[in-house]
Design an enzyme around this catalytic site. Sequence first.
Site, PDB file in Angstrom:
ATOM      1  N   GLN A 255       0.831  -1.191   0.000  1.00 14.33           N
ATOM      2  CA  GLN A 255       0.000   0.000   0.000  1.00 14.33           C
ATOM      3  C   GLN A 255       0.871   1.249   0.000  1.00 14.33           C
ATOM      4  O   GLN A 255       0.599   2.208  -0.723  1.00 14.33           O
ATOM      5  CB  GLN A 255      -0.911  -0.012   1.231  1.00 14.33           C
ATOM      6  CG  GLN A 255      -1.944   1.081   1.242  1.00 14.33           C
ATOM      7  CD  GLN A 255      -2.842   0.989   0.042  1.00 14.33           C
ATOM      8  OE1 GLN A 255      -3.159  -0.095  -0.432  1.00 14.33           O
ATOM      9  NE2 GLN A 255      -3.214   2.120  -0.516  1.00 14.33           N
ATOM     10  N   HIS A 258       2.264   2.976  -3.227  1.00 10.11           N
ATOM     11  CA  HIS A 258       1.387   3.672  -4.184  1.00 10.11           C
ATOM     12  C   HIS A 258       1.777   5.135  -4.340  1.00 10.11           C
ATOM     13  O   HIS A 258       1.779   5.675  -5.449  1.00 10.11           O
ATOM     14  CB  HIS A 258      -0.075   3.575  -3.760  1.00 10.11           C
ATOM     15  CG  HIS A 258      -0.776   2.383  -4.330  1.00 10.11           C
ATOM     16  ND1 HIS A 258      -0.936   2.186  -5.673  1.00 10.11           N
ATOM     17  CD2 HIS A 258      -1.337   1.310  -3.734  1.00 10.11           C
ATOM     18  CE1 HIS A 258      -1.584   1.056  -5.886  1.00 10.11           C
ATOM     19  NE2 HIS A 258      -1.827   0.485  -4.725  1.00 10.11           N
ATOM     20  N   GLU A 322     -10.351   2.045   3.044  1.00 10.11           N
ATOM     21  CA  GLU A 322     -10.590   1.582   1.668  1.00 10.11           C
ATOM     22  C   GLU A 322     -10.345   0.066   1.589  1.00 10.11           C
ATOM     23  O   GLU A 322     -11.169  -0.690   1.121  1.00 10.11           O
ATOM     24  CB  GLU A 322      -9.632   2.328   0.731  1.00 10.11           C
ATOM     25  CG  GLU A 322      -9.781   1.955  -0.726  1.00 10.11           C
ATOM     26  CD  GLU A 322      -8.626   2.494  -1.575  1.00 10.11           C
ATOM     27  OE1 GLU A 322      -7.589   2.881  -0.999  1.00 10.11           O
ATOM     28  OE2 GLU A 322      -8.764   2.503  -2.814  1.00 10.11           O
ATOM     29  N   HIS A 323      -9.150  -0.361   2.039  1.00  8.74           N
ATOM     30  CA  HIS A 323      -8.801  -1.787   2.086  1.00  8.74           C
ATOM     31  C   HIS A 323      -8.638  -2.197   3.544  1.00  8.74           C
ATOM     32  O   HIS A 323      -8.025  -1.469   4.328  1.00  8.74           O
ATOM     33  CB  HIS A 323      -7.462  -2.048   1.391  1.00  8.74           C
ATOM     34  CG  HIS A 323      -7.391  -1.578  -0.023  1.00  8.74           C
ATOM     35  ND1 HIS A 323      -6.805  -0.384  -0.386  1.00  8.74           N
ATOM     36  CD2 HIS A 323      -7.825  -2.148  -1.174  1.00  8.74           C
ATOM     37  CE1 HIS A 323      -6.876  -0.235  -1.693  1.00  8.74           C
ATOM     38  NE2 HIS A 323      -7.493  -1.283  -2.215  1.00  8.74           N
ATOM     39  N   ASP A 356      -6.379  -6.239  -6.070  1.00  8.44           N
ATOM     40  CA  ASP A 356      -5.975  -5.181  -6.996  1.00  8.44           C
ATOM     41  C   ASP A 356      -5.979  -5.674  -8.441  1.00  8.44           C
ATOM     42  O   ASP A 356      -6.171  -4.886  -9.372  1.00  8.44           O
ATOM     43  CB  ASP A 356      -4.556  -4.693  -6.663  1.00  8.44           C
ATOM     44  CG  ASP A 356      -4.543  -3.757  -5.474  1.00  8.44           C
ATOM     45  OD1 ASP A 356      -5.611  -3.257  -5.101  1.00  8.44           O
ATOM     46  OD2 ASP A 356      -3.450  -3.530  -4.920  1.00  8.44           O
ATOM     47  N   HIS A 415     -53.517  15.890  -7.854  1.00  3.87           N
ATOM     48  CA  HIS A 415     -53.055  14.518  -7.675  1.00  3.87           C
ATOM     49  C   HIS A 415     -54.224  13.578  -7.390  1.00  3.87           C
ATOM     50  O   HIS A 415     -54.249  12.453  -7.864  1.00  3.87           O
ATOM     51  CB  HIS A 415     -52.051  14.431  -6.506  1.00  3.87           C
ATOM     52  CG  HIS A 415     -50.666  14.861  -6.862  1.00  3.87           C
ATOM     53  ND1 HIS A 415     -50.370  16.136  -7.279  1.00  3.87           N
ATOM     54  CD2 HIS A 415     -49.487  14.182  -6.865  1.00  3.87           C
ATOM     55  CE1 HIS A 415     -49.065  16.227  -7.516  1.00  3.87           C
ATOM     56  NE2 HIS A 415     -48.513  15.049  -7.281  1.00  3.87           N
TER      57      HIS A 415
END
Lengths: 429, 429
Positions: A255, A258, A322-323, A356, A415
């Site tokens: 991670q 990145h 996220e992960h 991934d 209506h």
Amino acid sequence: MNIFRHPEKSEWAALVQRPRFELHALEQTVQKIIDDVASRGDAAVRSYSKKFDGYDAGILEVSEEEIGTAPDDVSAELKRAIEVAHRNIRTFHEKQVQRPEVIETVAGVHCWQKPVPISKVGLYVPGGSAPLLSTVLMLGIPAKIAGCGEVILCTPPGSNGIVDASILYSAGRLGIDRVFRVGGAQAIAAMAYGTESIPAVNKIFGPGNQYVTMAKQIVSKERVAIDIPAGPSELAVVADHASNPAFIASDLLSQAEHGPDSQVLLITDSEKMIDRVHSEIQRQLGSLSRKEIASKALNNSKIILLNDQREVMELVNMYAPEHLIIATRNYSDLAEQVINAGSVFLGDYTPESAGDYASGTNHTLPTNGWAHAFSGINMDSFFKKITFQEISRSGLINIGDSIITIANAEELQAHSNAVSIRLSHNDDA
Amino acid sequence: MNIFRHPEKSEWAALVQRPRFELHALEQTVQKIIDDVASRGDAAVRSYSKKFDGYDAGILEVSEEEIGTAPDDVSAELKRAIEVAHRNIRTFHEKQVQRPEVIETVAGVHCWQKPVPISKVGLYVPGGSAPLLSTVLMLGIPAKIAGCGEVILCTPPGSNGIVDASILYSAGRLGIDRVFRVGGAQAIAAMAYGTESIPAVNKIFGPGNQYVTMAKQIVSKERVAIDIPAGPSELAVVADHASNPAFIASDLLSQAEHGPDSQVLLITDSEKMIDRVHSEIQRQLGSLSRKEIASKALNNSKIILLNDQREVMELVNMYAPEHLIIATRNYSDLAEQVINAGSVFLGDYTPESAGDYASGTNHTLPTNGWAHAFSGINMDSFFKKITFQEISRSGLINIGDSIITIANAEELQAHSNAVSIRLSHNDDA
């Protein structure tokens, strides 16, 4: 990494805080680019590509010939790897496609949801040091399964104007309709407003740097839908005393590599795991080609020691990663307690990099705490669910009083008229 | 209504254009309210309620006692109507709840999506001349089916500070956790940032005026998710030579009475239908209590005569109406051709007001052309779909080469290390 041992509950909110960015100046810069592309089209796109990304795009669309010859420049090994990933991603996403089911809510009242693919979608694949061909797969495969009418792709080329062969090969393999050698905020603006070369789309997908992300936010205000808000990538790992420190270190590093703004958290109830993971990280870091990037990301990252697994999962859900890797002995139990996360990886042999690339799940996921409310990309992202209803005369009799009564309570007389005029009508007259 | 006979294709884009609003000044006004509520909390909420809406909110939360006594002030007839609506909305939405299905994408690789309810949701129910109790049902029923942990509701009271009994009765009936007598941008800001009285939520739902809509857009940039972009309500009716002009007129009027900025379109291939519907509108309009509002909306509205049904459906899909009534003999055939719409009503006995209140479908729908890319509110809106994966050692062997090859192509070495370190590990060592 920064180590926090048994922090007080009152400190937790600060521990899960993401870095905040000053966005005002960025917003103004990007708004100008968007306005310029909206008014000048291709000419503006070309000038920003040259100015910001250092390439002269020439003809913006990648020719069929370039796509056709791309396979020559992709190794047989990479082609095989793409096939495996493609098959698994397709399998997982195809199973999500829903069929309409007609429901008779009350006699004579038939209602259903019909998933209809979004007609025109634009996929953004970032550039950078290496070609992110997996992003082509993760966005393109579900778009094609959904049956979106037109699927286009924008990606920045190298400074020579050439798009990487593995990107073009993947796009060709999926049958993506058109590919454009355009990146940055100008690509997002072009897909939102359309230019002479690049068609406007209904929804834009894909990750990107802060310019791309801001451009997506701006165009989504009134022009086009976007997939999910994006931010720097994140991972939280939950470990116990028996987790494998080498595996965990490898995941934290995968991670961290990145980007320098990536964030990784190790959350554990085991004091001894802290030193073990720490020394494994030092050992593995040395041999990485992206060790400088990873080191910077580790400086923002945290090891948090808590009293027990109940606290561990409480902090995980507050963070909404996220992960999330759960590498404890009782990972199945803890999996049941996950409330906020993008994608969860269970056990010792489920590295995040599997998701991934090749296990089949999507890697486009909510960052920055958005997992509190957003899903990652899935088949829903490429469909609208349109509701239909068909009511018979007797069905309308069954619910007519209810409609009229509520309409009157809301003082919306027309209506209720729409019902009463039908019920007082005699078909045989 | 404005009549367009056989417009050229080149004119169609202008025909489906929505009125555009100048939003810049509005954005600044609303941003100030949000910043103030974020920093001063309840005190700011109270002062804006007094300033803009003319009431002194006092204690912001509606007491259990007020909710408990609300049923005394709701007629038995309205309670019965709410029960019918509630049952049908629940039936339609419950059927949408998905169960996780574990998929073995390749031997030893198990992946699944698990719908997990969003923990904290905030529902906004607008005020105005009449209590919109149906909005309570349309937002509250799916939130409770989903099992969202905390469901709160904000709605502006009358100038006496009292919330309408039918709203409180509906909220109590659904088991909504807490109700606050707060409306406008200050309510949205409070639900986004939290105040002393009002808790922050993960996602905000509900329609509102332009202040509310702008506030939702602003807080969604970095704080909280929102349901869908909102704009003035819309209806398109597709008619043929045999449609019932009185029914169609009643539907057009039921949309027009919503507000002066509502838009209605009649799209037909039958010349004679134009005059018939037009005179029916005149006949029915006279007796409406909201005839001034409806007349203004009709001034913005259009009757469009096209050459054939192929053109009719092409224009419908270009317009992407929030509501679409297809009142032709072959409505089932045309229904198959709908690509862009929020909710579709088929045949002579399916007035739009059925879907507004009691058929079971949701009435919170994408306006302003957003039906090109958005669904209306449905069960998906209250869930995140979290992906999980569990890979065995042999499963990782099956996809490991593919992960390593793609990671190397993307120059992400730590990603491939996370696989190779596991595969070179000997469990028995």
